[in-house]
Motif scaffolding. Sequence first.
Motif, PDB file in Angstrom:
ATOM      1  N   THR A  76      -4.461   8.261   6.625  1.00  0.00           N
ATOM      2  CA  THR A  76      -3.840   7.117   5.966  1.00  0.00           C
ATOM      3  C   THR A  76      -2.754   7.560   4.995  1.00  0.00           C
ATOM      4  O   THR A  76      -1.766   6.853   4.805  1.00  0.00           O
ATOM      5  N   THR A  77      -2.927   8.732   4.381  1.00  0.00           N
ATOM      6  CA  THR A  77      -1.916   9.254   3.458  1.00  0.00           C
ATOM      7  C   THR A  77      -0.656   9.642   4.215  1.00  0.00           C
ATOM      8  O   THR A  77       0.463   9.349   3.786  1.00  0.00           O
ATOM      9  N   GLU A  78      -0.826  10.300   5.350  1.00  0.00           N
ATOM     10  CA  GLU A  78       0.323  10.667   6.183  1.00  0.00           C
ATOM     11  C   GLU A  78       1.051   9.418   6.680  1.00  0.00           C
ATOM     12  O   GLU A  78       2.290   9.362   6.672  1.00  0.00           O
ATOM     13  N   SER A  79       0.269   8.408   7.082  1.00  0.00           N
ATOM     14  CA  SER A  79       0.868   7.164   7.568  1.00  0.00           C
ATOM     15  C   SER A  79       1.642   6.462   6.457  1.00  0.00           C
ATOM     16  O   SER A  79       2.737   5.930   6.691  1.00  0.00           O
ATOM     17  N   PHE A  80       1.083   6.481   5.251  1.00  0.00           N
ATOM     18  CA  PHE A  80       1.759   5.844   4.121  1.00  0.00           C
ATOM     19  C   PHE A  80       3.060   6.574   3.795  1.00  0.00           C
ATOM     20  O   PHE A  80       4.079   5.956   3.487  1.00  0.00           O
ATOM     21  N   ALA A  81       3.035   7.906   3.868  1.00  0.00           N
ATOM     22  CA  ALA A  81       4.246   8.690   3.605  1.00  0.00           C
ATOM     23  C   ALA A  81       5.314   8.391   4.653  1.00  0.00           C
ATOM     24  O   ALA A  81       6.503   8.272   4.327  1.00  0.00           O
ATOM     25  N   LYS A  82       4.905   8.272   5.913  1.00  0.00           N
ATOM     26  CA  LYS A  82       5.860   7.955   6.980  1.00  0.00           C
ATOM     27  C   LYS A  82       6.480   6.581   6.753  1.00  0.00           C
ATOM     28  O   LYS A  82       7.702   6.409   6.883  1.00  0.00           O
ATOM     29  N   PHE A  83       5.638   5.604   6.433  1.00  0.00           N
ATOM     30  CA  PHE A  83       6.161   4.256   6.213  1.00  0.00           C
ATOM     31  C   PHE A  83       7.068   4.219   4.980  1.00  0.00           C
ATOM     32  O   PHE A  83       8.129   3.592   5.000  1.00  0.00           O
ATOM     33  N   SER A  84       6.647   4.904   3.912  1.00  0.00           N
ATOM     34  CA  SER A  84       7.435   4.910   2.683  1.00  0.00           C
ATOM     35  C   SER A  84       8.772   5.609   2.870  1.00  0.00           C
ATOM     36  O   SER A  84       9.720   5.364   2.110  1.00  0.00           O
ATOM     37  N   SER A  85       8.872   6.483   3.871  1.00  0.00           N
ATOM     38  CA  SER A  85      10.116   7.197   4.152  1.00  0.00           C
ATOM     39  C   SER A  85      11.050   6.393   5.044  1.00  0.00           C
ATOM     40  O   SER A  85      12.175   6.821   5.304  1.00  0.00           O
ATOM     41  N   SER A  86      10.581   5.250   5.519  1.00  0.00           N
ATOM     42  CA  SER A  86      11.358   4.449   6.455  1.00  0.00           C
ATOM     43  C   SER A  86      12.124   3.336   5.741  1.00  0.00           C
ATOM     44  O   SER A  86      11.810   2.980   4.601  1.00  0.00           O
ATOM     45  N   PRO A  87      13.121   2.774   6.399  1.00  0.00           N
ATOM     46  CA  PRO A  87      13.881   1.659   5.808  1.00  0.00           C
ATOM     47  C   PRO A  87      13.037   0.403   5.590  1.00  0.00           C
ATOM     48  O   PRO A  87      13.465  -0.520   4.910  1.00  0.00           O
ATOM     49  N   LEU A  88      11.822   0.363   6.173  1.00  0.00           N
ATOM     50  CA  LEU A  88      10.960  -0.810   6.027  1.00  0.00           C
ATOM     51  C   LEU A  88      10.161  -0.806   4.724  1.00  0.00           C
ATOM     52  O   LEU A  88       9.542  -1.813   4.375  1.00  0.00           O
ATOM     53  N   ALA A  89      10.154   0.310   4.014  1.00  0.00           N
ATOM     54  CA  ALA A  89       9.394   0.402   2.760  1.00  0.00           C
ATOM     55  C   ALA A  89       9.892  -0.658   1.789  1.00  0.00           C
ATOM     56  O   ALA A  89      11.092  -0.749   1.513  1.00  0.00           O
ATOM     57  N   SER A  90       8.968  -1.454   1.274  1.00  0.00           N
ATOM     58  CA  SER A  90       9.388  -2.588   0.457  1.00  0.00           C
ATOM     59  C   SER A  90       8.336  -2.959  -0.573  1.00  0.00           C
ATOM     60  O   SER A  90       7.167  -2.567  -0.476  1.00  0.00           O
ATOM     61  N   VAL A  91       8.765  -3.734  -1.573  1.00  0.00           N
ATOM     62  CA  VAL A  91       7.877  -4.257  -2.613  1.00  0.00           C
ATOM     63  C   VAL A  91       8.245  -5.710  -2.864  1.00  0.00           C
ATOM     64  O   VAL A  91       9.332  -6.163  -2.505  1.00  0.00           O
ATOM     65  N   ALA A  92       7.327  -6.432  -3.478  1.00  0.00           N
ATOM     66  CA  ALA A  92       7.588  -7.827  -3.821  1.00  0.00           C
ATOM     67  C   ALA A  92       8.226  -7.902  -5.203  1.00  0.00           C
ATOM     68  O   ALA A  92       7.694  -7.361  -6.169  1.00  0.00           O
ATOM     69  N   GLY A  93       9.352  -8.546  -5.286  1.00  0.00           N
ATOM     70  CA  GLY A  93      10.017  -8.699  -6.576  1.00  0.00           C
ATOM     71  C   GLY A  93      10.456  -7.379  -7.165  1.00  0.00           C
ATOM     72  O   GLY A  93      11.048  -6.529  -6.485  1.00  0.00           O
TER      73      GLY A  93
END
Length: 359
Positions: free
Chosen positions: A208-225
């Motif tokens: 899950t940590t590796e998956s989170f790092a991959k997602f966070s490295s992508s243009p889709l990484a996002s936050v609310a507000g």
Amino acid sequence: MSVSAWKVIGASGFVGSSILTRLKIDGIEADPIEAPRLATSQRDANQIIRDARKLEDIIDSLADSFAGAEVVINASGLAAPNQQDIAPLLGANALLPAVIAIAAQRTGVKRLIHLSSAAVQGPRPVLDDSPRTEPFSAYSYSKALGEDVLLRIADYVEEKAAAGVAPGSANSSFPAAPSFSPASVSAHHALETCVVRATSVQGAGRRTTESFAKFSSSPLASVAGSGSHKSPVSSSYALAEFVSMLGQFSGELPRIVVQPWEGTTCESVIVDAGRRRPLHIPAPLCTVAVKAGYALSGLLNDRLQGSVRRAEVMWFGQDVDDSWARENGLLPQHRVQEVLRSAHLGLGKKYDRKFKKDK
């Protein structure tokens, strides 16, 4: 509490291995214990306890392993947020904790620390140490049921100990264990049980940590507000240190305690894991997306509950009420930033060109 033999159930797992390593650092002797595999379809806490009491062979086996121990740490369990097959989840996360608690009480163990999950409280705005739970998936339901089972056993044990007929003692209808070499259990002995609600624990080697790092490295990484909401993302190192602190604590432990917050925000965890700035999506739009996701999951027999919940936490975070730990000075070192940045480096990715390294 004096430091003597400790036992760690599930020491070969992700969390258990971190705890075992931390105990060695703290100079605490600890023995690893393999967790038996159990399954059940029972969903009633009292029936699970009754079924657990019938597993005398397993109780004896665990009790034999607990001989001479003061502290038992249950780091076993099945961490499968998206799994739909309920029987293995209930067996590992509800029935097994019951068997462990019964064996520990009837062997005279002083303290049981059980690793649960903050997922039991679902989308509540603030994670806390109340017995209230709002499970949203098969996994979180199994962990919540495990907590319920342990709290009921603790109530029963304290009631019987106060009456001088503690389970495992001479006057109890529940004998000491193991049966082939019974322990000496005082008539007023009551196992102290503490449930630790671990938050979103990350660490080296965790998928899950590796998956989170991959997602966070992508243009889709996002936050609310603004992304300034508190995030429950934490490190295995801090959890292990916290568990060690709890085991050594000289006072009375609460029945439930939340893993302390490691100072993260929704934006900071993406910056650390992805080394890029996340997209800032209007909060109302994120709210609509989450509601739609849960509605779609409902149409699919809740198959998407875990995925939708992860997106919700990524966008909105979740506050953590760790007041008991703070009031008692049980605050482990923050190491989540180190874990997330190491996960990013492990991907072999470069910094995003818009990301300033000095920030």
